[in-house]
Design a protein around this motif. Structure first.
Motif, PDB file in Angstrom:
ATOM      1  N   ILE A  91      75.967   5.548  47.275  1.00  0.00           N
ATOM      2  CA  ILE A  91      75.563   4.222  46.782  1.00  0.00           C
ATOM      3  C   ILE A  91      76.753   3.533  46.130  1.00  0.00           C
ATOM      4  O   ILE A  91      77.001   2.347  46.341  1.00  0.00           O
ATOM      5  CB  ILE A  91      74.397   4.366  45.787  1.00  0.00           C
ATOM      6  CG1 ILE A  91      73.147   4.749  46.570  1.00  0.00           C
ATOM      7  CG2 ILE A  91      74.175   3.075  45.000  1.00  0.00           C
ATOM      8  CD1 ILE A  91      71.883   4.669  45.822  1.00  0.00           C
ATOM      9  N   ALA A  92      77.517   4.298  45.369  1.00  0.00           N
ATOM     10  CA  ALA A  92      78.690   3.713  44.690  1.00  0.00           C
ATOM     11  C   ALA A  92      79.653   3.128  45.714  1.00  0.00           C
ATOM     12  O   ALA A  92      80.149   2.012  45.541  1.00  0.00           O
ATOM     13  CB  ALA A  92      79.381   4.771  43.849  1.00  0.00           C
ATOM     14  N   ARG A 139      78.417  -0.066  47.262  1.00  0.00           N
ATOM     15  CA  ARG A 139      78.476  -1.209  46.342  1.00  0.00           C
ATOM     16  C   ARG A 139      79.912  -1.599  46.025  1.00  0.00           C
ATOM     17  O   ARG A 139      80.164  -2.679  45.514  1.00  0.00           O
ATOM     18  CB  ARG A 139      77.711  -0.876  45.060  1.00  0.00           C
ATOM     19  CG  ARG A 139      76.235  -0.905  45.342  1.00  0.00           C
ATOM     20  CD  ARG A 139      75.360  -0.732  44.161  1.00  0.00           C
ATOM     21  NE  ARG A 139      73.981  -0.846  44.616  1.00  0.00           N
ATOM     22  CZ  ARG A 139      72.954  -0.237  44.061  1.00  0.00           C
ATOM     23  NH1 ARG A 139      73.117   0.527  43.016  1.00  0.00           N
ATOM     24  NH2 ARG A 139      71.750  -0.413  44.537  1.00  0.00           N
ATOM     25  N   THR A 140      80.841  -0.715  46.312  1.00  0.00           N
ATOM     26  CA  THR A 140      82.239  -1.066  46.084  1.00  0.00           C
ATOM     27  C   THR A 140      82.831  -1.700  47.329  1.00  0.00           C
ATOM     28  O   THR A 140      83.572  -2.660  47.263  1.00  0.00           O
ATOM     29  CB  THR A 140      83.060   0.194  45.745  1.00  0.00           C
ATOM     30  OG1 THR A 140      82.346   0.932  44.785  1.00  0.00           O
ATOM     31  CG2 THR A 140      84.410  -0.155  45.193  1.00  0.00           C
TER      32      THR A 140
END
Lengths: 241, 571
Positions: B328-329, B332-333
């Motif tokens: 997820i990180a 989103r990055t």
């Protein structure tokens, strides 16, 4: 629920905690107090399995933390004084993440009431960046409560909370204790400790100075009769004028 | 600036520097930091000080025409600052400076003076490094070269700061701010118009001419010469061919510097709010770079987080939650959805092109993509960091989870190995499609197909080995893994980066030795089997060896993780 025997933690030549022994029964709230650098956080981190004690044994819900760390950690939760959150997970996702880590089958059903209890329902899709310090602390506490831990370790849990949040949190801690959770609460807010804790443990320079109910500690020091925890603390740690 | 204020600034700078050096020397009692310092020192000596010296410039200095082009480049930078702003770099203070100086009894002018004073350290260092770097190509004495660079960098710094102050004044005070800075804004506008007019005067008549010739003609136009005059004056000493021309260029350059100083110091822009915001943004960026590396931190996320595209069931292997979190990180990055759309679009286009376009173009692009995919085996584990390296500051939190060290490490390593493999496979898939209709290359389509299948099977394990090495370095040398925009480590950091790059490469080679040997032995030992079967069996053998290595690595790293004190890793 929490049993500690002869806990010692050394950092090189420095003794952070020395031969500390105590127990917390189910439903009990133990207040851990001491001057700055007394070893409170080191004690809590050792109990949470974050740092390895140099010697001594710790049992959480009857499980030896040293021998079976994973099983012992599953039974407890630790809230540190500084909320550590993941930058890219929203509030709800943090709770889902914790649900999976601790195997909480009905995590989805627990999330909404927990967010409501922590007054975070409006922020369910917010990233930590968008939360105030107090909200972050509430989220950290919600994460700790999701899996109904048998042992709850709280290090300055009320830092950053507003008066309403503090009152709510006190109710939450008391309710958890009533439901059988063993709680250790470390704080410099002595009136909070006095109000919430059933017993007090005072440490200084890593050593146990006093343990028991306030009246028990006072009974050993007749000159403190009629005094509050603040006076007891100052007298026991020789910090008064 | 009052002398008492100057002595206060000097006190702060001197003690900060002294304590930083002391801390660095204290750390060097440990051999791993001492070795890094020595290596970094040796590298700097080789680049800047070795006999004969480095020469980035042609003999005789920058040359005549170079001044015009350099002035244009700097003018374009300046235009970018004027139009888009550069407040984050120009106005940012450290968080401690904001805390102590902004609330102290200091005027705006004093704060700007402090900013200029602080900047001198970086400017002096840059001047020295550039002077050493070009010593082989410049006929000027050392002192004149250094002074030329100092004037140049100081003027540019003041220009950048002045532009930011003008912009801030205009944004906070509206028309009054614009009126107050009318002269500066008017000069910029006139220069921009003159430059634009020169382009307009030359370009329409130059159909078919080369770019460089056209540029030369534009720069000779009176308007362009006038617009670039301030930049040429400031830069002229750096381009001087001899001592006499340096002295001739000195007076105008120092005048430009003085003019800029007066412009900045007399500015009364209420910059505090913008400076506080810029400082906070910069602090956040520094923290992001430390965690995710420059590439990860440079890509900003949107205001609203994307919905998590991966579901996470409450039951199942707990460590999967960590892979989920890291995935997820990264989405989103990096805005993976957009990247995926581009890749799919390219894939369709490349596949069609492979049948129609000249073979050489598709072959070139295909080879380029394969080379990049291969290069990522070595460089990818250093660049892709959504693993323990990103979580190092939350080691305490990870340690409190009910997971063994090996489980946490395996999930962290898998997170970045999966991301890197997806990137490499998309490169290889695009290359495969580019060469789909190509009948001129020697490798048959069936062999290419088998190779890409083998790559899909082996790459996750190869990348996992690479990630294990990087995570091991982060756990064993936590101080080394941390990155900063402000060069906190200096010479030592250069040495650390060299050790990490070289060490990673050597360890990767060692780790790949057994699997590659196994695969090659099969190829030589069984010459009678077909090429496709040789690839398939070789890949399977290599995969088994790689998996064993990864398991051993993860088990060992898990033990290291459990023994690492969070305070050591995060302090």
């Amino acid at each position: 629920m929490i049993e500690v025997q002869l806990l010692t933690k050394l950092y090189g030549d420095f003794t952070a905690v020395s031969d500390l022994s105590f127990a917390v029964l189910p439903g009990e709230v133990l207040g851990l107090v001491g001057p700055n650098g007394a070893g409170k956080t080191t004690t809590l981190r050792s109990l949470a399995g974050i740092i390895r004690p140099t010697s001594g044994t710790i049992r959480i819900a009857g499980i030896d933390l040293g021998a079976n760390a994973v099983a012992a950690k599953r039974e407890m939760a630790f809230v540190s004084d500084e909320p550590h959150l993941f930058d890219y997970l929203t509030v709800t996702e943090h709770l889902r993440f914790i649900g999976r880590l601790y195997g909480v089958a009905d995590a989805e059903a627990r999330i909404a009431p927990l967010l409501s209890e922590m007054e975070l329902s409006d922020k369910r899709d917010a990233l930590p960046d968008e939360l105030s310090r107090g909200m972050k602390q509430k989220l950290a506490i919600a994460c700790a409560l999701l899996h109904d831990p048998k042992a709850l370790l709280l290090d300055e849990p009320l830092t950053g909370l507003d008066p309403v949040g503090i009152r709510r949190m006190k109710q939450t801690i008391a309710e958890r204790a009533r439901s059988g959770t063993g709680v250790i609460l470390s704080s410099h807010l002595l009136h909070l400790v006095e109000e919430l804790c059933t017993r007090i443990l005072i440490i200084q320079k890593g050593k146990l100075m006093a343990i028991g109910r306030i009246d028990e500690i006072i009974a050993e020091r007749p000159q403190l009769a009629g005094r509050g925890l603040e006076d007891v603390f100052l007298a026991v740690t020789n910090s008064g004028e | 600036m009052p002398s008492s204020l100057l002595s206060t600034y000097w006190y702060l700078a001197r003690l900060s520097m002294r304590n930083r050096v002391k801390r660095q020397f204290r750390r060097m009692r440990k051999p791993r930091y001492a070795i890094a310092f020595l290596l970094g020192g040796a590298y700097l000596w080789f680049i800047f000080l070795r006999p004969g010296g480095a020469q980035v410039l042609p003999s005789g200095g920058f040359g005549g025409g170079g001044l015009e082009v350099a002035a244009l480049v700097v003018a374009l930078f300046s235009a970018r600052w004027w139009i888009f702003g550069n407040e984050r770099n120009a106005l940012a203070f450290t968080q401690a400076e904001v805390q102590f100086l902004f609330q102290g009894p200091l005027s705006r002018r004093s704060l700007i003076s402090y900013k200029l004073f602080r900047a001198q350290f970086a400017i002096l260092l840059s001047s020295l490094l550039w002077t050493l770097l070009v010593r082989g190509g410049s006929p000027l004495p050392f002192g004149l070269r250094a002074l030329g660079f100092w004037m140049l960098f100081s003027t540019f710094y003041l220009h950048q700061l002045g532009v930011s102050l003008v912009r801030t004044s205009a944004m906070t005070q509206g028309r009054a701010g614009l009126r107050r800075n009318g002269v500066a804004i008017g000069l910029f506008g006139a220069g921009a118009l003159a430059l634009a007019w020169s382009v307009y005067a030359v370009v329409p008549d130059r159909q078919g001419g080369s770019f460089l010739e056209t540029l030369g003609l534009v720069l000779q136009e009176p308007g362009a010469r006038l617009a670039l005059l301030p930049f040429r004056l400031a830069m002229a000493p750096g381009f001087a061919q001899d001592t006499a021309s340096w002295f001739a260029a000195f007076a105008p350059a120092i005048a430009m510097l003085a003019l800029h100083y007066v412009w900045v110091i007399r500015s009364d822009a209420a910059f505090e709010e913008a400076a506080v915001e810029a400082s906070a943004k910069r602090a956040k960026l520094v923290a992001a770079v430390r965690e995710r590396g420059a590439f990860g931190a440079s890509l900003s996320r949107g205001k609203q987080p994307l919905r998590a595209w991966l579901p996470l069931a409450p039951n199942g292997t707990p460590a999967v939650a960590i892979i989920w979190k890291n995935s997820i990180a990264i989405t989103r990055t990096f805005r993976l959805a957009m990247v995926a759309r581009i890749l799919v679009g390219l894939a369709i286009g490349f596949a069609i092109a492979s049948f129609n376009i000249e073979g050489s173009i598709s072959e070139f692009l295909g080879t380029f993509l394969i080379a990049w995919g291969g290069l990522l085996v070595v460089a990818g584990p250093i660049w892709v960091r959504n693993d323990l390296r990103a979580d190092l500051s939350r080691l305490e939190l990870l340690r409190s989870y009910p997971l063994s060290g090996a489980s946490i490490v395996s999930a962290e390593v898998a997170s970045s190995a999966i991301s890197l493999t997806a990137l490499q496979l998309s490169f290889f898939a695009l290359a495969y499609l580019l060469l789909l209709g190509n009948v001129t290359i020697q490798t048959a389509l069936s062999e290419r197909t088998m190779l890409i299948v083998a790559a899909a099977a082996i790459l996750p394990a190869v990348n996992a080995i690479g990630m294990c090495i990087q995570n091991a370095l982060a756990l064993l040398f936590p101080e080394w893994g941390r990155r900063t925009l402000q060069g906190a480590g200096g010479i030592e950091t250069i040495g650390q980066q060299m050790v990490i790059m070289l060490g990673s490469f050597i360890l990767l080679i060692i780790a790949l030795l057994v699997p590659v040997t196994l695969a090659m032995t099969l190829r030589w030992g069984m010459p009678h089997i077909s090429e496709e079967w040789s690839i398939a069996i070789g890949a399977a053998l290599a995969l088994i060896a790689l998996v064993v290595e990864v398991l051993l690595c993860v088990w060992w790293l898990g033990r290291v993780f459990e023994r690492t004190e969070p305070s050591v890793a995060t302090s």
